[in-house]
Design a protein around this motif. Structure first.
Motif, mmCIF file in Angstrom:
data_model
loop_
_atom_site.group_PDB
_atom_site.id
_atom_site.type_symbol
_atom_site.label_atom_id
_atom_site.label_comp_id
_atom_site.label_asym_id
_atom_site.label_seq_id
_atom_site.Cartn_x
_atom_site.Cartn_y
_atom_site.Cartn_z
ATOM 1 N N THR A 34 0.857 -1.179 0.000
ATOM 2 C CA THR A 34 0.000 0.000 0.000
ATOM 3 C C THR A 34 0.901 1.240 0.000
ATOM 4 O O THR A 34 2.098 1.147 0.292
ATOM 5 C CB THR A 34 -0.885 0.021 1.263
ATOM 6 O OG1 THR A 34 -0.044 0.154 2.400
ATOM 7 C CG2 THR A 34 -1.729 -1.239 1.373
ATOM 8 N N PRO A 35 0.349 2.405 -0.275
ATOM 9 C CA PRO A 35 1.160 3.626 -0.199
ATOM 10 C C PRO A 35 1.751 3.831 1.198
ATOM 11 O O PRO A 35 2.873 4.317 1.339
ATOM 12 C CB PRO A 35 0.171 4.736 -0.553
ATOM 13 C CG PRO A 35 -0.876 4.073 -1.382
ATOM 14 C CD PRO A 35 -0.977 2.670 -0.850
ATOM 15 N N GLY A 36 1.030 3.428 2.231
ATOM 16 C CA GLY A 36 1.543 3.551 3.592
ATOM 17 C C GLY A 36 2.781 2.686 3.813
ATOM 18 O O GLY A 36 3.731 3.096 4.474
ATOM 19 N N HIS A 37 2.758 1.464 3.255
ATOM 20 C CA HIS A 37 3.927 0.593 3.351
ATOM 21 C C HIS A 37 5.135 1.250 2.695
ATOM 22 O O HIS A 37 6.246 1.216 3.241
ATOM 23 C CB HIS A 37 3.675 -0.753 2.645
ATOM 24 C CG HIS A 37 2.847 -1.702 3.433
ATOM 25 N ND1 HIS A 37 1.590 -2.070 3.036
ATOM 26 C CD2 HIS A 37 3.092 -2.350 4.587
ATOM 27 C CE1 HIS A 37 1.100 -2.913 3.904
ATOM 28 N NE2 HIS A 37 1.983 -3.103 4.869
ATOM 29 N N LEU A 38 4.927 1.821 1.542
ATOM 30 C CA LEU A 38 6.034 2.448 0.815
ATOM 31 C C LEU A 38 6.619 3.628 1.585
ATOM 32 O O LEU A 38 7.833 3.785 1.668
ATOM 33 C CB LEU A 38 5.571 2.878 -0.576
ATOM 34 C CG LEU A 38 5.144 1.733 -1.510
ATOM 35 C CD1 LEU A 38 4.559 2.292 -2.799
ATOM 36 C CD2 LEU A 38 6.308 0.811 -1.786
ATOM 37 N N VAL A 39 5.742 4.449 2.158
ATOM 38 C CA VAL A 39 6.206 5.605 2.933
ATOM 39 C C VAL A 39 7.001 5.141 4.145
ATOM 40 O O VAL A 39 8.077 5.667 4.448
ATOM 41 C CB VAL A 39 5.014 6.492 3.358
ATOM 42 C CG1 VAL A 39 5.426 7.516 4.393
ATOM 43 C CG2 VAL A 39 4.416 7.177 2.145
#
Length: 193
Positions: A34-39
């Motif tokens: 998810t975008p949160g994982h990437l951040v």
């Protein structure tokens, strides 16, 4: 007899409904980032670790000259104790040489050094900071920062520029707080409770 068992089984299972698809766990969904994982992944790699070093950073420091004398004592330090420190009459338990260090590296080293000295019950130490004569602008940067950092440390009871044979105004004697063990031993030695 097998036919009776089969009929009995289907009779009992007649009103049972199969599980719906949404009630099943989808293990493939966990593999997608998810975008949160990437951040969080980027932050973990790029973010600095927490620095518990509370010593003042490089801003707002009064720049001292190479001949300025460093001196400080906390309230309650006896005059005789401070004079003995000033005169270099205490045995030096450890030394830290800051020559050729950047201000930021010196900040970390001073913090670590004082912390280690307290850990090993050392009382009197010397820090060699240099006079700053080799700097093109003749500013005593490390000395100036050290004059700001040492009073910020609660374990530093007093300090004074060293005697000439220990480096003069290019070094500083530092008197550290007694550990709890040393205080108790002192009380027992003098018959106090």
């Amino acid at each position: 007899m097998a036919e009776e068992d089969s009929d009995l089984f289907f009779e009992e299972m007649g009103d049972v409904e199969p599980l719906k698809k949404r009630d099943k766990a989808h293990l493939d969904a966990q593999k997608a980032l998810t975008p949160g994982h990437l951040v969080r992944r980027v932050t973990a790699v790029t973010e600095k670790t927490v620095d518990d070093n509370h010593l003042t950073a490089t801003d707002h420091i009064e720049i001292l000259s190479s001949t300025d004398v460093l001196e400080y004592k906390q309230a309650g330090i006896q005059h005789g104790v401070y004079k003995k420190l000033r005169m270099g009459r205490y045995p030096i338990d450890a030394r830290l040489d800051l020559h050729r260090m950047t201000v930021e590296v010196a900040r970390k080293e001073v913090f670590r050094f004082i912390h280690d000295c307290m850990k090993y019950d050392l009382r009197t130490v010397i820090i060699l900071h240099g006079k700053g004569d080799r700097n093109p602008d003749k500013k005593a940067l490390l000395k100036s920062h050290l004059a700001k950092w040492l009073p910020e440390m609660e374990d530093v009871m007093a300090f004074h520029s060293a005697q000439k044979h220990h480096g003069g105004t290019g070094a500083v004697y530092v008197l550290l707080r007694k550990s709890d063990n040393d205080r108790q031993a002192n009380r027992e030695r003098h018959g106090l409770r």
